[in-house]
Design a protein around this motif. Structure first.
Motif, PDB file in Angstrom:
ATOM      1  N   ARG A 176      37.041 -15.326  42.362  1.00  0.00           N
ATOM      2  CA  ARG A 176      37.391 -14.369  43.416  1.00  0.00           C
ATOM      3  C   ARG A 176      37.354 -12.935  42.868  1.00  0.00           C
ATOM      4  NH1 ARG A 176      41.382 -16.883  45.014  1.00  0.00           N
ATOM      5  NH2 ARG A 176      40.390 -17.821  46.842  1.00  0.00           N
ATOM      6  N   PRO A 177      36.537 -12.045  43.452  1.00  0.00           N
ATOM      7  CA  PRO A 177      36.422 -10.676  42.920  1.00  0.00           C
ATOM      8  C   PRO A 177      37.539  -9.754  43.410  1.00  0.00           C
ATOM      9  CG  PRO A 177      34.920 -10.967  44.760  1.00  0.00           C
ATOM     10  CD  PRO A 177      35.579 -12.301  44.551  1.00  0.00           C
ATOM     11  N   PHE A 178      38.036  -8.949  42.503  1.00  0.00           N
ATOM     12  CA  PHE A 178      38.961  -7.865  42.836  1.00  0.00           C
ATOM     13  C   PHE A 178      38.411  -6.611  42.170  1.00  0.00           C
ATOM     14  CE2 PHE A 178      41.775 -11.491  43.466  1.00  0.00           C
ATOM     15  CZ  PHE A 178      42.422 -11.146  44.642  1.00  0.00           C
ATOM     16  N   GLY A 179      38.234  -5.560  42.935  1.00  0.00           N
ATOM     17  CA  GLY A 179      37.616  -4.364  42.397  1.00  0.00           C
ATOM     18  C   GLY A 179      36.099  -4.496  42.403  1.00  0.00           C
ATOM     19  N   ASP A 180      35.434  -3.541  41.767  1.00  0.00           N
ATOM     20  CA  ASP A 180      33.973  -3.540  41.765  1.00  0.00           C
ATOM     21  C   ASP A 180      33.417  -4.350  40.589  1.00  0.00           C
ATOM     22  OD1 ASP A 180      34.351  -1.933  39.516  1.00  0.00           O
ATOM     23  OD2 ASP A 180      33.914  -0.063  40.584  1.00  0.00           O
ATOM     24  N   ARG A 181      32.104  -4.291  40.428  1.00  0.00           N
ATOM     25  CA  ARG A 181      31.431  -5.065  39.380  1.00  0.00           C
ATOM     26  C   ARG A 181      31.955  -4.706  37.989  1.00  0.00           C
ATOM     27  NH1 ARG A 181      27.632  -4.444  35.681  1.00  0.00           N
ATOM     28  NH2 ARG A 181      26.203  -6.189  35.193  1.00  0.00           N
ATOM     29  N   GLU A 182      32.175  -3.429  37.758  1.00  0.00           N
ATOM     30  CA  GLU A 182      32.649  -2.987  36.435  1.00  0.00           C
ATOM     31  C   GLU A 182      34.028  -3.565  36.123  1.00  0.00           C
ATOM     32  OE1 GLU A 182      33.523   1.160  33.962  1.00  0.00           O
ATOM     33  OE2 GLU A 182      32.754   1.242  36.015  1.00  0.00           O
ATOM     34  N   VAL A 183      34.892  -3.596  37.131  1.00  0.00           N
ATOM     35  CA  VAL A 183      36.228  -4.157  36.931  1.00  0.00           C
ATOM     36  C   VAL A 183      36.130  -5.632  36.557  1.00  0.00           C
ATOM     37  CG1 VAL A 183      38.396  -4.781  38.084  1.00  0.00           C
ATOM     38  CG2 VAL A 183      37.417  -2.509  38.421  1.00  0.00           C
ATOM     39  N   MET A 184      35.327  -6.391  37.298  1.00  0.00           N
ATOM     40  CA  MET A 184      35.205  -7.820  37.018  1.00  0.00           C
ATOM     41  C   MET A 184      34.543  -8.069  35.662  1.00  0.00           C
ATOM     42  SD  MET A 184      36.834  -9.328  39.337  1.00  0.00           S
ATOM     43  CE  MET A 184      36.445 -10.977  38.754  1.00  0.00           C
ATOM     44  N   GLU A 185      33.596  -7.216  35.298  1.00  0.00           N
ATOM     45  CA  GLU A 185      32.968  -7.358  33.983  1.00  0.00           C
ATOM     46  C   GLU A 185      34.005  -7.192  32.876  1.00  0.00           C
ATOM     47  OE1 GLU A 185      29.220  -5.522  31.414  1.00  0.00           O
ATOM     48  OE2 GLU A 185      30.045  -4.391  33.097  1.00  0.00           O
ATOM     49  N   LYS A 186      34.829  -6.165  32.982  1.00  0.00           N
ATOM     50  CA  LYS A 186      35.865  -5.932  31.973  1.00  0.00           C
ATOM     51  C   LYS A 186      36.891  -7.061  31.966  1.00  0.00           C
ATOM     52  CE  LYS A 186      37.573  -1.814  31.429  1.00  0.00           C
ATOM     53  NZ  LYS A 186      38.194  -0.495  31.726  1.00  0.00           N
ATOM     54  N   GLN A 187      37.217  -7.569  33.155  1.00  0.00           N
ATOM     55  CA  GLN A 187      38.202  -8.644  33.237  1.00  0.00           C
ATOM     56  C   GLN A 187      37.669  -9.932  32.611  1.00  0.00           C
ATOM     57  OE1 GLN A 187      41.665  -8.705  34.563  1.00  0.00           O
ATOM     58  NE2 GLN A 187      41.318 -10.399  33.153  1.00  0.00           N
ATOM     59  N   TYR A 188      36.418 -10.268  32.868  1.00  0.00           N
ATOM     60  CA  TYR A 188      35.828 -11.464  32.263  1.00  0.00           C
ATOM     61  C   TYR A 188      35.741 -11.325  30.739  1.00  0.00           C
ATOM     62  CZ  TYR A 188      34.430 -13.292  36.864  1.00  0.00           C
ATOM     63  OH  TYR A 188      34.413 -13.797  38.141  1.00  0.00           O
ATOM     64  N   LEU A 189      35.364 -10.147  30.272  1.00  0.00           N
ATOM     65  CA  LEU A 189      35.301  -9.924  28.828  1.00  0.00           C
ATOM     66  C   LEU A 189      36.685 -10.061  28.194  1.00  0.00           C
ATOM     67  CD1 LEU A 189      32.794  -6.920  28.683  1.00  0.00           C
ATOM     68  CD2 LEU A 189      32.420  -9.229  27.770  1.00  0.00           C
ATOM     69  N   HIS A 190      37.699  -9.588  28.916  1.00  0.00           N
ATOM     70  CA  HIS A 190      39.072  -9.699  28.419  1.00  0.00           C
ATOM     71  C   HIS A 190      39.495 -11.166  28.336  1.00  0.00           C
ATOM     72  CE1 HIS A 190      43.104  -8.451  27.458  1.00  0.00           C
ATOM     73  NE2 HIS A 190      43.606  -9.068  28.514  1.00  0.00           N
ATOM     74  N   LEU A 191      39.132 -11.951  29.341  1.00  0.00           N
ATOM     75  CA  LEU A 191      39.445 -13.385  29.311  1.00  0.00           C
ATOM     76  C   LEU A 191      38.792 -14.061  28.104  1.00  0.00           C
ATOM     77  CD1 LEU A 191      39.202 -14.805  32.963  1.00  0.00           C
ATOM     78  CD2 LEU A 191      41.247 -14.403  31.591  1.00  0.00           C
ATOM     79  N   LEU A 192      37.528 -13.723  27.851  1.00  0.00           N
ATOM     80  CA  LEU A 192      36.821 -14.320  26.716  1.00  0.00           C
ATOM     81  C   LEU A 192      37.461 -13.910  25.394  1.00  0.00           C
ATOM     82  CD1 LEU A 192      33.156 -13.861  27.993  1.00  0.00           C
ATOM     83  CD2 LEU A 192      34.405 -16.039  27.737  1.00  0.00           C
ATOM     84  N   HIS A 193      37.941 -12.676  25.331  1.00  0.00           N
ATOM     85  CA  HIS A 193      38.643 -12.216  24.125  1.00  0.00           C
ATOM     86  C   HIS A 193      39.941 -13.002  23.933  1.00  0.00           C
ATOM     87  CE1 HIS A 193      40.434  -9.565  21.131  1.00  0.00           C
ATOM     88  NE2 HIS A 193      41.503  -9.472  21.918  1.00  0.00           N
ATOM     89  N   LEU A 194      40.712 -13.171  25.004  1.00  0.00           N
ATOM     90  CA  LEU A 194      41.972 -13.896  24.908  1.00  0.00           C
ATOM     91  C   LEU A 194      41.752 -15.354  24.513  1.00  0.00           C
ATOM     92  CD1 LEU A 194      43.873 -12.542  28.056  1.00  0.00           C
ATOM     93  CD2 LEU A 194      44.385 -12.038  25.659  1.00  0.00           C
ATOM     94  N   ALA A 195      40.651 -15.929  24.986  1.00  0.00           N
ATOM     95  CA  ALA A 195      40.354 -17.332  24.686  1.00  0.00           C
ATOM     96  C   ALA A 195      40.154 -17.568  23.190  1.00  0.00           C
ATOM     97  CB  ALA A 195      39.123 -17.783  25.458  1.00  0.00           C
ATOM     98  N   GLN A 196      39.888 -16.506  22.426  1.00  0.00           N
ATOM     99  CA  GLN A 196      39.700 -16.627  20.980  1.00  0.00           C
ATOM    100  C   GLN A 196      41.025 -16.538  20.219  1.00  0.00           C
ATOM    101  OE1 GLN A 196      36.588 -17.493  20.167  1.00  0.00           O
ATOM    102  NE2 GLN A 196      36.266 -17.264  22.379  1.00  0.00           N
ATOM    103  N   GLU A 197      42.085 -16.134  20.910  1.00  0.00           N
ATOM    104  CA  GLU A 197      43.391 -15.999  20.254  1.00  0.00           C
ATOM    105  C   GLU A 197      43.928 -17.390  19.903  1.00  0.00           C
ATOM    106  OE1 GLU A 197      45.095 -13.277  19.417  1.00  0.00           O
ATOM    107  OE2 GLU A 197      43.566 -11.892  20.167  1.00  0.00           O
ATOM    108  N   PRO A 198      44.481 -17.549  18.700  1.00  0.00           N
ATOM    109  CA  PRO A 198      44.933 -18.884  18.267  1.00  0.00           C
ATOM    110  C   PRO A 198      46.082 -19.446  19.093  1.00  0.00           C
ATOM    111  CG  PRO A 198      45.597 -17.192  16.687  1.00  0.00           C
ATOM    112  CD  PRO A 198      44.652 -16.535  17.642  1.00  0.00           C
ATOM    113  N   ARG A 199      46.867 -18.601  19.744  1.00  0.00           N
ATOM    114  CA  ARG A 199      48.026 -19.084  20.499  1.00  0.00           C
ATOM    115  C   ARG A 199      47.782 -19.067  22.016  1.00  0.00           C
ATOM    116  NH1 ARG A 199      52.213 -20.215  17.616  1.00  0.00           N
ATOM    117  NH2 ARG A 199      53.641 -20.147  19.385  1.00  0.00           N
ATOM    118  N   ILE A 200      46.522 -18.965  22.403  1.00  0.00           N
ATOM    119  CA  ILE A 200      46.196 -18.975  23.837  1.00  0.00           C
ATOM    120  C   ILE A 200      45.142 -20.040  24.102  1.00  0.00           C
ATOM    121  CG2 ILE A 200      45.152 -17.669  25.738  1.00  0.00           C
ATOM    122  CD1 ILE A 200      46.375 -15.146  24.557  1.00  0.00           C
TER     123      ILE A 200
END
Length: 267
Positions: free
Chosen positions: A165-189
């Motif tokens: 589900r999109p919130f904000g424009d393409r740039e917002v979703m791009e940053k949000q997806y990148l943030h999710l991928l970054h968090l997925a690399q954290e050892p406690r997440i």
């Protein structure tokens, strides 16, 4: 940052008298925190007006500091000033003490994982402009739980529709997806996506928080952000079982990351 004078707000009044009574009784922030089952950093943040006290903390302070319904009576006024839902302070305090946070989201990416622009896009449709920035700041403050010294283990289950589900424009979703991928690399997440064809319908978002030395609590989301803390052991156990049922239907961590990357590439 200077602590505002007590006449500025109910929260500043609360903070002033908390510090006054604590020092009067020769209690350190560490010893007071132990007495009310809170971390010293939480006591410090309340005294500095950077955290909103929960009702349970207010009641515990009355008991330990020997005053009758003083802090408890101030709590409704503090919540009224902030404009935050009643259960929000209880949730943030619980998150600050939790060793494990299990969460399921069926509509949006959870607040703990949101970037600022995504949070603003989520909140702006239902909030006045004068309140919006305060709520965004409160949501960003919550994210600090992921980076504290003894950060909790976070297991996040997202319905596929919540991630799509999109919130904000393409740039917002791009940053949000990148943030999710970054968090997925954290050892406690641990991040898992529940596919649309999983055949599950939990009916609402919820959390289960586990603590080192206290019983687990649950938190159920509801319309308008009016969530409630659940402390009845039987109900919390039911949420824990439901969480495990959903996790069994979710994608692996690797496949979940692959789906997020696919969504990112498709923008």
């Amino acid at each position: 940052m200077a602590v505002p004078p007590p006449e500025d707000s109910a929260r500043a009044f609360f903070a002033f008298h908390l510090k006054r009574l604590r020092e009067q009784r020769k209690l350190s922030q560490v010893s007071l925190g132990k007495a009310v089952h809170a971390s010293p950093s939480l006591i410090s943040s309340i005294e500095n007006c950077t955290r909103t006290p929960s009702l349970s903390i207010a009641r515990a302070l009355d008991r330990v500091l020997g005053v009758q319904q003083f802090f408890e009576a101030l709590h409704p006024r503090i919540i009224e000033e902030t404009g935050l839902p009643i259960g929000f302070a209880e949730l943030t305090d619980a998150e600050a003490e939790a060793s494990t946070i299990k969460l399921y989201e069926n509509f949006v990416i959870t607040g703990l994982f949101q970037i600022e622009e995504y949070a603003r896009a989520v909140l702006q449709a239902a909030e006045r402009p004068d309140k919006l920035e305060f709520l965004v700041a409160a949501r960003m403050e919550r994210k600090e739980q992921l980076h504290r010294e003894e950060a909790p283990m976070v297991i996040a289950l997202f319905d596929e529709s919540a991630v799509r589900r999109p919130f904000g424009d393409r740039e917002v979703m791009e940053k949000q997806y990148l943030h999710l991928l970054h968090l997925a690399q954290e050892p406690r997440i641990a991040l898992h996506i529940v596919p649309m064809d999983s055949g599950l319908c939990p009916e609402g978002a919820f959390k289960v928080l586990h603590f080192p030395e206290s019983p687990a609590v649950g938190y159920a989301e509801s319309a308008g952000g009016q969530g409630r803390l659940i402390e009845t052991g039987r109900h919390v156990a039911q949420l824990d079982v439901l969480f495990e049922m959903i996790r069994n239907k979710s994608l692996s961590g690797i496949d979940s990351e692959r789906m997020v990357r696919g969504l990112l590439e498709a923008l």
